[in-house]
Design a protein around this motif. Sequence first.
Motif, PDB file in Angstrom:
ATOM      1  N   HIS A  94      -0.061  10.206  -8.092  1.00 29.01           N
ATOM      2  CA  HIS A  94       0.520  10.759  -9.321  1.00 29.01           C
ATOM      3  C   HIS A  94      -0.446  10.620 -10.503  1.00 29.01           C
ATOM      4  O   HIS A  94      -0.603  11.558 -11.294  1.00 29.01           O
ATOM      5  CB  HIS A  94       1.848  10.064  -9.635  1.00 29.01           C
ATOM      6  CG  HIS A  94       2.475  10.531 -10.895  1.00 29.01           C
ATOM      7  ND1 HIS A  94       3.010  11.788 -11.034  1.00 29.01           N
ATOM      8  CD2 HIS A  94       2.638   9.915 -12.095  1.00 29.01           C
ATOM      9  CE1 HIS A  94       3.487  11.932 -12.254  1.00 29.01           C
ATOM     10  NE2 HIS A  94       3.266  10.799 -12.922  1.00 29.01           N
ATOM     11  N   GLU A  95      -1.104   9.478 -10.625  1.00 31.35           N
ATOM     12  CA  GLU A  95      -2.070   9.261 -11.704  1.00 31.35           C
ATOM     13  C   GLU A  95      -3.263  10.213 -11.573  1.00 31.35           C
ATOM     14  O   GLU A  95      -3.757  10.747 -12.569  1.00 31.35           O
ATOM     15  CB  GLU A  95      -2.543   7.816 -11.722  1.00 31.35           C
ATOM     16  CG  GLU A  95      -1.501   6.848 -12.218  1.00 31.35           C
ATOM     17  CD  GLU A  95      -1.962   5.406 -12.139  1.00 31.35           C
ATOM     18  OE1 GLU A  95      -3.109   5.151 -11.688  1.00 31.35           O
ATOM     19  OE2 GLU A  95      -1.182   4.526 -12.529  1.00 31.35           O
ATOM     20  N   LYS A  96      -3.713  10.442 -10.339  1.00 31.41           N
ATOM     21  CA  LYS A  96      -4.828  11.361 -10.105  1.00 31.41           C
ATOM     22  C   LYS A  96      -4.442  12.796 -10.461  1.00 31.41           C
ATOM     23  O   LYS A  96      -5.233  13.530 -11.062  1.00 31.41           O
ATOM     24  CB  LYS A  96      -5.260  11.282  -8.642  1.00 31.41           C
ATOM     25  CG  LYS A  96      -6.720  11.204  -8.448  1.00 31.41           C
ATOM     26  CD  LYS A  96      -7.067  10.978  -7.006  1.00 31.41           C
ATOM     27  CE  LYS A  96      -8.441  10.365  -7.006  1.00 31.41           C
ATOM     28  NZ  LYS A  96      -9.002  10.175  -5.717  1.00 31.41           N
ATOM     29  N   LYS A 101      -2.163  13.673 -12.619  1.00 27.16           N
ATOM     30  CA  LYS A 101      -2.018  13.709 -14.075  1.00 27.16           C
ATOM     31  C   LYS A 101      -3.384  13.839 -14.753  1.00 27.16           C
ATOM     32  O   LYS A 101      -3.560  14.627 -15.680  1.00 27.16           O
ATOM     33  CB  LYS A 101      -1.310  12.434 -14.537  1.00 27.16           C
ATOM     34  CG  LYS A 101      -0.852  12.444 -15.950  1.00 27.16           C
ATOM     35  CD  LYS A 101      -0.046  11.183 -16.246  1.00 27.16           C
ATOM     36  CE  LYS A 101       0.353  11.103 -17.679  1.00 27.16           C
ATOM     37  NZ  LYS A 101       1.080   9.868 -17.987  1.00 27.16           N
ATOM     38  N   PRO A 154       1.674   6.460  -3.688  1.00 21.74           N
ATOM     39  CA  PRO A 154       2.227   7.572  -4.483  1.00 21.74           C
ATOM     40  C   PRO A 154       1.915   7.425  -5.977  1.00 21.74           C
ATOM     41  O   PRO A 154       1.706   8.425  -6.671  1.00 21.74           O
ATOM     42  CB  PRO A 154       3.729   7.504  -4.247  1.00 21.74           C
ATOM     43  CG  PRO A 154       3.912   6.713  -3.014  1.00 21.74           C
ATOM     44  CD  PRO A 154       2.739   5.792  -2.924  1.00 21.74           C
ATOM     45  N   ILE A 155       1.850   6.208  -6.458  1.00 24.65           N
ATOM     46  CA  ILE A 155       1.521   5.976  -7.865  1.00 24.65           C
ATOM     47  C   ILE A 155       0.091   6.421  -8.147  1.00 24.65           C
ATOM     48  O   ILE A 155      -0.177   7.095  -9.149  1.00 24.65           O
ATOM     49  CB  ILE A 155       1.735   4.493  -8.234  1.00 24.65           C
ATOM     50  CG1 ILE A 155       3.222   4.131  -8.143  1.00 24.65           C
ATOM     51  CG2 ILE A 155       1.199   4.198  -9.632  1.00 24.65           C
ATOM     52  CD1 ILE A 155       3.506   2.661  -8.302  1.00 24.65           C
ATOM     53  N   LEU A 156      -0.818   6.079  -7.263  1.00 26.34           N
ATOM     54  CA  LEU A 156      -2.214   6.487  -7.431  1.00 26.34           C
ATOM     55  C   LEU A 156      -2.364   8.005  -7.350  1.00 26.34           C
ATOM     56  O   LEU A 156      -3.124   8.609  -8.115  1.00 26.34           O
ATOM     57  CB  LEU A 156      -3.102   5.804  -6.394  1.00 26.34           C
ATOM     58  CG  LEU A 156      -3.306   4.298  -6.568  1.00 26.34           C
ATOM     59  CD1 LEU A 156      -4.085   3.733  -5.385  1.00 26.34           C
ATOM     60  CD2 LEU A 156      -4.021   4.012  -7.861  1.00 26.34           C
ATOM     61  N   GLU A 162       0.826  -1.211   0.000  1.00 22.63           N
ATOM     62  CA  GLU A 162       0.000   0.000   0.000  1.00 22.63           C
ATOM     63  C   GLU A 162       0.861   1.263   0.000  1.00 22.63           C
ATOM     64  O   GLU A 162       0.501   2.265  -0.616  1.00 22.63           O
ATOM     65  CB  GLU A 162      -0.934   0.001   1.202  1.00 22.63           C
ATOM     66  CG  GLU A 162      -2.025  -1.044   1.111  1.00 22.63           C
ATOM     67  CD  GLU A 162      -2.921  -1.055   2.332  1.00 22.63           C
ATOM     68  OE1 GLU A 162      -2.787  -0.142   3.175  1.00 22.63           O
ATOM     69  OE2 GLU A 162      -3.741  -1.968   2.427  1.00 22.63           O
ATOM     70  N   HIS A 163       1.984   1.245   0.677  1.00 27.35           N
ATOM     71  CA  HIS A 163       2.880   2.403   0.706  1.00 27.35           C
ATOM     72  C   HIS A 163       3.526   2.624  -0.655  1.00 27.35           C
ATOM     73  O   HIS A 163       3.864   3.763  -1.005  1.00 27.35           O
ATOM     74  CB  HIS A 163       3.971   2.226   1.767  1.00 27.35           C
ATOM     75  CG  HIS A 163       3.456   2.276   3.170  1.00 27.35           C
ATOM     76  ND1 HIS A 163       2.731   3.340   3.645  1.00 27.35           N
ATOM     77  CD2 HIS A 163       3.568   1.396   4.199  1.00 27.35           C
ATOM     78  CE1 HIS A 163       2.414   3.120   4.910  1.00 27.35           C
ATOM     79  NE2 HIS A 163       2.906   1.932   5.269  1.00 27.35           N
ATOM     80  N   ILE A 164       3.695   1.578  -1.409  1.00 26.77           N
ATOM     81  CA  ILE A 164       4.271   1.707  -2.750  1.00 26.77           C
ATOM     82  C   ILE A 164       3.218   2.182  -3.742  1.00 26.77           C
ATOM     83  O   ILE A 164       3.494   3.023  -4.589  1.00 26.77           O
ATOM     84  CB  ILE A 164       4.880   0.356  -3.203  1.00 26.77           C
ATOM     85  CG1 ILE A 164       6.052  -0.009  -2.291  1.00 26.77           C
ATOM     86  CG2 ILE A 164       5.323   0.430  -4.648  1.00 26.77           C
ATOM     87  CD1 ILE A 164       6.600  -1.382  -2.520  1.00 26.77           C
ATOM     88  N   GLU A 165       2.009   1.652  -3.643  1.00 28.95           N
ATOM     89  CA  GLU A 165       0.959   1.997  -4.608  1.00 28.95           C
ATOM     90  C   GLU A 165       0.341   3.365  -4.353  1.00 28.95           C
ATOM     91  O   GLU A 165      -0.169   3.992  -5.272  1.00 28.95           O
ATOM     92  CB  GLU A 165      -0.134   0.933  -4.582  1.00 28.95           C
ATOM     93  CG  GLU A 165       0.309  -0.388  -5.171  1.00 28.95           C
ATOM     94  CD  GLU A 165      -0.786  -1.430  -5.142  1.00 28.95           C
ATOM     95  OE1 GLU A 165      -1.859  -1.171  -4.564  1.00 28.95           O
ATOM     96  OE2 GLU A 165      -0.560  -2.508  -5.696  1.00 28.95           O
TER      97      GLU A 165
END
Length: 96
Positions: free
Chosen positions: A13-15, A17, A9-11, A4-7
Amino acid sequence: MDVEHIEAPILIHEKQKKQALVEEFEQLRPNWRGNLLRTVGMLMSMALLVWMYPEIVHQPISYVLLILIFGVSADLHAQSKRINKRIDTLYKLLKE
């Protein structure tokens, strides 16, 4: 590390963008100022032409050309409005 800590920041960043793309889409939407500026520009160019060459007012072909120019401009505006309406509809469909 936790997944969850890895995903997270990715989520985020996608939001961000996606939000930037939505803001860009909203900025590119046509507005009344563009139409007003085009109309005023066309009228100013006609006034400048008549001011520089006053004998053009007495030529009947100039009125025919003026009518054709306004006709093409109106058709271009109608087509542009239709295309923008289709793009907005497509955006709404994709958003749902």
